[in-house]
Design a protein around this motif. Structure first.
Motif, PDB file in Angstrom:
ATOM      1  N   LYS A 266       0.797  -1.234   0.000  1.00 20.89           N
ATOM      2  CA  LYS A 266       0.000   0.000   0.000  1.00 20.89           C
ATOM      3  C   LYS A 266       0.825   1.278   0.000  1.00 20.89           C
ATOM      4  CE  LYS A 266      -1.261   1.142   4.697  1.00 20.89           C
ATOM      5  NZ  LYS A 266      -2.384   1.281   5.594  1.00 20.89           N
ATOM      6  N   ASP A 267       2.015   1.273   0.553  1.00 17.88           N
ATOM      7  CA  ASP A 267       2.829   2.489   0.581  1.00 17.88           C
ATOM      8  C   ASP A 267       3.944   2.486  -0.462  1.00 17.88           C
ATOM      9  OD1 ASP A 267       1.418   3.805   2.646  1.00 17.88           O
ATOM     10  OD2 ASP A 267       2.401   2.513   4.128  1.00 17.88           O
ATOM     11  N   SER A 268       4.094   1.410  -1.201  1.00 12.76           N
ATOM     12  CA  SER A 268       5.206   1.272  -2.148  1.00 12.76           C
ATOM     13  C   SER A 268       5.198   2.319  -3.259  1.00 12.76           C
ATOM     14  CB  SER A 268       5.211  -0.121  -2.773  1.00 12.76           C
ATOM     15  OG  SER A 268       5.383  -1.097  -1.767  1.00 12.76           O
ATOM     16  N   GLU A 269       4.024   2.683  -3.745  1.00 15.41           N
ATOM     17  CA  GLU A 269       3.918   3.626  -4.861  1.00 15.41           C
ATOM     18  C   GLU A 269       3.221   4.930  -4.460  1.00 15.41           C
ATOM     19  OE1 GLU A 269       3.826   0.575  -8.624  1.00 15.41           O
ATOM     20  OE2 GLU A 269       1.906   0.999  -7.667  1.00 15.41           O
ATOM     21  N   ARG A 270       3.094   5.169  -3.168  1.00 12.72           N
ATOM     22  CA  ARG A 270       2.353   6.345  -2.685  1.00 12.72           C
ATOM     23  C   ARG A 270       2.906   7.637  -3.269  1.00 12.72           C
ATOM     24  NH1 ARG A 270      -1.331   7.950   1.004  1.00 12.72           N
ATOM     25  NH2 ARG A 270      -1.582   5.888   1.901  1.00 12.72           N
ATOM     26  N   ALA A 271       4.212   7.843  -3.234  1.00 11.37           N
ATOM     27  CA  ALA A 271       4.802   9.090  -3.738  1.00 11.37           C
ATOM     28  C   ALA A 271       4.554   9.246  -5.234  1.00 11.37           C
ATOM     29  CB  ALA A 271       6.294   9.137  -3.427  1.00 11.37           C
ATOM     30  N   ALA A 272       4.687   8.164  -5.979  1.00  6.77           N
ATOM     31  CA  ALA A 272       4.468   8.219  -7.430  1.00  6.77           C
ATOM     32  C   ALA A 272       3.009   8.515  -7.748  1.00  6.77           C
ATOM     33  CB  ALA A 272       4.901   6.909  -8.080  1.00  6.77           C
ATOM     34  N   VAL A 273       2.089   7.897  -7.028  1.00  9.35           N
ATOM     35  CA  VAL A 273       0.656   8.135  -7.246  1.00  9.35           C
ATOM     36  C   VAL A 273       0.308   9.575  -6.862  1.00  9.35           C
ATOM     37  CG1 VAL A 273      -1.673   7.508  -6.481  1.00  9.35           C
ATOM     38  CG2 VAL A 273      -0.010   5.718  -7.060  1.00  9.35           C
ATOM     39  N   ASP A 274       0.851  10.053  -5.760  1.00 14.47           N
ATOM     40  CA  ASP A 274       0.610  11.446  -5.366  1.00 14.47           C
ATOM     41  C   ASP A 274       1.096  12.409  -6.446  1.00 14.47           C
ATOM     42  OD1 ASP A 274      -0.540  10.610  -2.990  1.00 14.47           O
ATOM     43  OD2 ASP A 274       1.223  11.072  -1.755  1.00 14.47           O
ATOM     44  N   ALA A 275       2.251  12.118  -7.050  1.00 10.04           N
ATOM     45  CA  ALA A 275       2.782  12.973  -8.119  1.00 10.04           C
ATOM     46  C   ALA A 275       1.862  12.940  -9.339  1.00 10.04           C
ATOM     47  CB  ALA A 275       4.189  12.537  -8.500  1.00 10.04           C
ATOM     48  N   LEU A 276       1.369  11.765  -9.699  1.00 13.42           N
ATOM     49  CA  LEU A 276       0.428  11.663 -10.816  1.00 13.42           C
ATOM     50  C   LEU A 276      -0.819  12.499 -10.545  1.00 13.42           C
ATOM     51  CD1 LEU A 276       0.748   7.843 -11.524  1.00 13.42           C
ATOM     52  CD2 LEU A 276       1.163   9.633 -13.202  1.00 13.42           C
ATOM     53  N   ILE A 277      -1.394  12.341  -9.366  1.00 17.35           N
ATOM     54  CA  ILE A 277      -2.616  13.079  -9.030  1.00 17.35           C
ATOM     55  C   ILE A 277      -2.354  14.587  -8.997  1.00 17.35           C
ATOM     56  CG2 ILE A 277      -4.314  13.506  -7.191  1.00 17.35           C
ATOM     57  CD1 ILE A 277      -4.768  10.918  -8.811  1.00 17.35           C
ATOM     58  N   SER A 278      -1.212  14.987  -8.479  1.00 19.07           N
ATOM     59  CA  SER A 278      -0.877  16.414  -8.419  1.00 19.07           C
ATOM     60  C   SER A 278      -0.765  17.027  -9.803  1.00 19.07           C
ATOM     61  CB  SER A 278       0.434  16.620  -7.668  1.00 19.07           C
ATOM     62  OG  SER A 278       0.266  16.283  -6.315  1.00 19.07           O
ATOM     63  N   SER A 279      -0.386  16.205 -10.782  1.00 16.03           N
ATOM     64  CA  SER A 279      -0.206  16.727 -12.141  1.00 16.03           C
ATOM     65  C   SER A 279      -1.486  16.682 -12.976  1.00 16.03           C
ATOM     66  CB  SER A 279       0.888  15.943 -12.864  1.00 16.03           C
ATOM     67  OG  SER A 279       0.434  14.656 -13.238  1.00 16.03           O
ATOM     68  N   LEU A 280      -2.520  16.008 -12.494  1.00 17.99           N
ATOM     69  CA  LEU A 280      -3.751  15.857 -13.267  1.00 17.99           C
ATOM     70  C   LEU A 280      -4.425  17.217 -13.471  1.00 17.99           C
ATOM     71  CD1 LEU A 280      -6.091  13.110 -13.580  1.00 17.99           C
ATOM     72  CD2 LEU A 280      -7.201  15.106 -12.638  1.00 17.99           C
ATOM     73  N   ARG A 281      -4.756  17.505 -14.701  1.00 16.94           N
ATOM     74  CA  ARG A 281      -5.447  18.746 -15.046  1.00 16.94           C
ATOM     75  C   ARG A 281      -6.700  18.416 -15.839  1.00 16.94           C
ATOM     76  NH1 ARG A 281      -2.301  20.021 -11.789  1.00 16.94           N
ATOM     77  NH2 ARG A 281      -0.624  21.510 -11.917  1.00 16.94           N
ATOM     78  N   ILE A 282      -7.812  18.986 -15.447  1.00 19.44           N
ATOM     79  CA  ILE A 282      -9.045  18.832 -16.211  1.00 19.44           C
ATOM     80  C   ILE A 282      -9.036  19.966 -17.226  1.00 19.44           C
ATOM     81  CG2 ILE A 282     -11.556  18.774 -16.124  1.00 19.44           C
ATOM     82  CD1 ILE A 282     -11.253  17.720 -13.217  1.00 19.44           C
ATOM     83  N   THR A 283      -9.082  19.610 -18.496  1.00 14.23           N
ATOM     84  CA  THR A 283      -8.844  20.584 -19.568  1.00 14.23           C
ATOM     85  C   THR A 283     -10.106  21.028 -20.282  1.00 14.23           C
ATOM     86  OG1 THR A 283      -8.362  18.764 -21.096  1.00 14.23           O
ATOM     87  CG2 THR A 283      -6.495  19.772 -19.949  1.00 14.23           C
ATOM     88  N   ALA A 284     -11.237  20.452 -19.955  1.00 13.87           N
ATOM     89  CA  ALA A 284     -12.477  20.835 -20.651  1.00 13.87           C
ATOM     90  C   ALA A 284     -13.408  21.556 -19.709  1.00 13.87           C
ATOM     91  CB  ALA A 284     -13.172  19.604 -21.207  1.00 13.87           C
TER      92      ALA A 284
END
Length: 130
Positions: A112-130
Motif C-alpha cells: 500500500k505504501d510502495s507507490e504512494r509518492a508516485a501516485v501522489d505525483a500523478l494526481i498532483s499533475s492531473l489537469r481537467i482541460t475541458a
C-alpha cells in the motif's frame, strides 16, 4: 511525458506505462504492483456540482467514513482511502466545469505504501482541460 486525453491530462514519469481501453486509461509501473485508472464523463448541460460528485462517491460501496473532501489548484471533489479484501484502494472524484474525472488506484494491501509518492505525483499533475 504528458498524457493528454480528451478532457484531462496527466504527467507520467518514464517508469510508468500507459494502457488505453474504451472504459479508462491505466497507468502502472514496471514491474507492476498497483494500477491507477482514470476515466471521465462530461455533463451534457451545466457544470458538475458537489451533489453530482456525492451521488457517485456515496453509492454505498465505499464506507462513508473513508470519504473526505479534497481540493487542489486544478480540481476539487472527494477522496477515499480504504482497504478491502486484501487490496488497498485510493479513489478521487474530481470536478472541473462540466467534466467529472474518476481516478482509482488499487494495489495489494502489503504494497500500500510502495507507490504512494508516485501516485501522489500523478494526481498532483492531473489537469481537467475541458
Amino acid at each position: 511525458m504528458k498524457y493528454k486525453a480528451e478532457w484531462w491530462s496527466i504527467d507520467v514519469s518514464p517508469e510508468w506505462e500507459v494502457s488505453e481501453d474504451a472504459e479508462c486509461t491505466s497507468f502502472f509501473a514496471s514491474p507492476q504492483l498497483g494500477v491507477l485508472q482514470v476515466s471521465a464523463a462530461r455533463k451534457p448541460t451545466g457544470n458538475v456540482t458537489k451533489e453530482d460528485i456525492a451521488e457517485f462517491a456515496y453509492d454505498g460501496q465505499i464506507p462513508s467514513e473513508a470519504i473526505h473532501p479534497v481540493s487542489a489548484a486544478h480540481a476539487s471533489g472527494l477522496y477515499a482511502e480504504y482497504e478491502e479484501a486484501g487490496h488497498y484502494w485510493r479513489q478521487w472524484w474530481l470536478k472541473g466545469k462540466s467534466v467529472l474525472v474518476f481516478v482509482t488506484y488499487n494495489v495489494g494491501q502489503e504494497y500500500k505504501d510502495s507507490e504512494r509518492a508516485a501516485v501522489d505525483a500523478l494526481i498532483s499533475s492531473l489537469r481537467i482541460t475541458a
